[in-house]
Structures are given as C-alpha cells and as structure tokens.
Design an enzyme around this catalytic site. Structure first.
Site, PDB file in Angstrom:
ATOM      1  N   SER A 123       0.841  -1.201   0.000  1.00  0.00           N
ATOM      2  CA  SER A 123       0.000   0.000   0.000  1.00  0.00           C
ATOM      3  C   SER A 123       0.870   1.243   0.000  1.00  0.00           C
ATOM      4  CB  SER A 123      -0.852  -0.025   1.267  1.00  0.00           C
ATOM      5  OG  SER A 123      -1.407   1.242   1.521  1.00  0.00           O
ATOM      6  N   TYR A 148      -1.699  -1.412  10.823  1.00  0.00           N
ATOM      7  CA  TYR A 148      -1.983  -1.875   9.454  1.00  0.00           C
ATOM      8  C   TYR A 148      -0.840  -1.441   8.523  1.00  0.00           C
ATOM      9  CZ  TYR A 148      -3.525  -1.524   4.673  1.00  0.00           C
ATOM     10  OH  TYR A 148      -3.551  -1.601   3.311  1.00  0.00           O
ATOM     11  N   LYS A 152       2.399  -3.726   6.565  1.00  0.00           N
ATOM     12  CA  LYS A 152       2.783  -3.753   5.146  1.00  0.00           C
ATOM     13  C   LYS A 152       4.279  -3.451   5.007  1.00  0.00           C
ATOM     14  CE  LYS A 152      -1.162  -4.842   3.469  1.00  0.00           C
ATOM     15  NZ  LYS A 152      -1.331  -6.168   2.848  1.00  0.00           N
TER      16      LYS A 152
END
Ligand code: UD1
Length: 334
Positions: A123, A148, A152
């Site tokens: 992302s 989150y 990544k």
C-alpha cells in the site's frame, strides 16, 4: 496455476476474474473473515472458468502444504490481510499475526515446494507522510502511524531480506494508492463490515439513505480547495496491474520489483463528491468536519515506472469509478 490468497475479497476477487480471462487456472485460499462465499460463483461467471476453493487461513501451514501438494502452483498472489486502519490500532496483535506471521508461513511453504514467484499486495501507506508528490518508488518509506501500515512495511522488509538470501525468488511488491469502484457488471465490489471507514463506500451508503451525511475530514489542508487529495484508481485497473506484474515475473525470472499502482492524478474530496454527483445524478449530503487523525494532505503516485516496465496505464476515469461503485451498491442483496 496461480494461488490467490484472499481471492474472494475486494481486490482479490477482481484480480481472479482478470486471471481467468487471461487463461490462468486459479486456486483461491480464503477464510471468509471479510468476504462472502457467493463471490466464488460470481468470479466464475465473470471469468468464464471454474476456480478451485480452499477455505482456511494461511496461519495454518497444513492447509498451505496441502494446496501445494494437490496443485501445481506456479505463482502466488497474496491479498489475504486485514485492512481497517482504525481497527488495527485497537487490535495490533491480530493485525501483526494475520498480516505478517501468515506471510512467513506462506513463504516457508512456497520455499518447501520450490515455488518462488510471489506478487504481494502492499500500500502507498508505506510512504507515511510523503516528503514530495507525486510519489516515486524510491521515495523514503517508513513513518507509518498505525499497525496496518506498519504490517505492510514489515512484510516489504521481510521480502527484501528473503530475496537477498536467495536470488532465485521473483517478487513483485505492488503499492496501491486508493482503489475504489466495482466491476461494471455490478456483481463484485467492496463490502466492508459495519460503518465504512473509506470514502467511496461511505458516499454510496449516504446516497442509498443508509447513512445520514458524509463528514468531509478537514477543509484547511494546504491543497487547492483545502480538502485531502488522493490518487483514486478503479479496482479493475488495479486488478489488471497484477496480471502485468505476473507477466513481468514470468518474463524476467528472478528479481525483486516494486511498483506504484495509481493513475498519477490526485483529486480532492470535494472533487470526488462532485464527480459522483455528475456520474450518478444523486446528491451527496455532506458537511465539513474536523481533520481525521493520521490523515495527510496529499498522496498521489508517479505511475511512470509501472508504465515503462509493466506497460501498465490505468484507463478508467473517475466517472467510471463513481458509476460502477453506485451500480454495485444498488445490486447488493439482489
Ligand atoms: C486509507 C488508509 C490507508 C489504506 C487505504 C485503504 C488512513 C490514514 N489510510 O487511505 O492506509 O491503505 O485507506 O483503502 O486511514 N474522507 C472523508 N470522509 C470520510 C472518509 C474519508 O473526508 O468519511 C477523506 C479522507 O480524509 C481522505 C480521503 O477521503 O482525504 C480518502 O480517505 P480513505 O478512503 O479513508 O483513504 P485514505 O485515508 O487515503
């Protein structure tokens, strides 16, 4: 044969359709924690081919090993992850377990079965607060503000270390900007649990009358109209980007590649609302609200590298994204 983990989710399902349309055979592993079983039939209908489904979570190495033993997997596209930013702050253990520990199980199983081709779903969040826009792939990464985003970042690092240890791997890390929209058939789209955190599903629920009013988070950013600017990309374009990345890995054999997947065009929240109203002829009820914690003013990609190395150019317009998102919202439960 391609193993698609999280293949019934929002981006995974659209990618499975494109894989099938491109004559790939697809095996899906999904635990249905944030997706529905009926998505499988819809994928098959749109892709014109059957898929093979395994129900389970990647943390369970026995199911991974069974998949590799029962199928000839040439490559894996890994979408299986939790993705709600706010929730990740409250449940960091669950996020690191489901987004990081599972990847260790996956690459271990891949290595064991000598399958070393992987496309990973990352992302633009890994850029934290970007030091400049448009963001190129060699922009500094780090400074993520929630588990989150950090999950990544960690997986990107793990994959870099993996490649350093064994250059037989072919890995593509794809950094998505803001995927919105839905399949034009209205059969596939984004169905977040509970009240949506992301803007497009929120807008469609407001227009459907299920939510009262969109809060526009801040109108005092240093942007042309003061609202946040993002690089919205149609989910079908994004899905096609995965096919291009896979083709690149098949052609190059060996390497670790990182690509931004965006359109390169930033739109503000107010521009998005206007585009939605024009495309659907619905009025979006909204009010200006305080800034949301952790938001940044502007985030949009420099898509040059994906264009030059993958031949990937997003072709769908903001109008298409709005129309298709609205069409999907009206098809839910039909
Ligand atoms: C968010 C995540 C990002 C993740 C991506 C996945 C944050 C800080 N970032 O991106 O890590 O990869 O989702 O899709 O959460 N907005 C409103 N009202 C709303 C919702 C959003 O005004 O009710 C605005 C936001 O302030 C932002 C834009 O709309 O300017 C887009 O927001 P959103 O869809 O939540 O995506 P991001 O925050 O860019």
């Amino acid at each position: 044969m391609i193993l698609v983990t999280g293949g019934c989710g929002y981006i995974g399902s659209h990618t499975c359709v494109e894989l099938l349309k491109n004559e790939y055979d697809v095996v899906i592993l999904d635990d249905f924690s944030n997706s529905q079983k009926e998505v499988v039939e819809k994928i098959e209908k749109l892709g014109g081919k059957k898929v093979k489904l395994y129900e389970g979570n990647m943390i369970d190495s026995s199911i991974l090993n069974r998949i590799f033993e029962e199928n000839r997997i040439d490559a894996v596209i890994d979408f299986a992850a939790y993705k709600a930013v706010g929730e990740s702050v409250i449940k960091p253990i669950e996020y690191y377990k489901n987004n990081v520990a599972t990847v260790l199980e996956l690459i271990e199983a891949m290595k064991k079965h000598n399958c070393k081709r992987l496309v990973f779903s990352s992302s633009a969040t890994v850029y934290g607060t970007p030091s400049y826009v448009p963001i190129t792939e060699d922009s500094k990464i780090g400074g993520t503000t929630n588990p989150y985003g950090t999950s990544k970042l960690f997986v990107e690092q793990i994959l870099n270390d993996l490649y350093k240890s064994d250059e037989e791997w072919d890995i593509a890390i794809l950094r998505y900007f803001n995927p919105i929209g839905a399949h034009e058939s209205g059969l596939l789209g984004e169905r977040p649990n509970g009240i949506p955190a992301n803007i497009m599903p929120y807008i469609t629920k407001v227009c459907k009358g299920e939510l009262e009013c969109l809060n526009v988070f801040g109108d005092d950013y240093d942007t042309p109209d003061g609202t946040g600017v993002r690089d919205y990309i149609h989910v079908v374009d994004l899905a096609i980007g995965h096919i291009k990345a896979l083709e690149k890995l098949e052609k190059e054999k060996k390497g670790l590649f990182v690509y931004n997947l965006g359109t390169g065009q930033g739109y503000s929240v107010l521009e998005l609302i206007k585009a939605f109203e024009c495309a659907t002829l619905k009025k979006v009820n909204y009010k200006i609200a305080p800034r949301r914690d952790g938001d940044i003013a502007e985030c949009y990609s420099d898509p040059t590298k994906a264009k030059e190395e993958l031949g990937f150019v997003a072709s769908k317009s903001l109008e298409d994204m709005c129309k298709d998102a609205w069409n999907f919202e009206n098809n839910i439960n039909k």
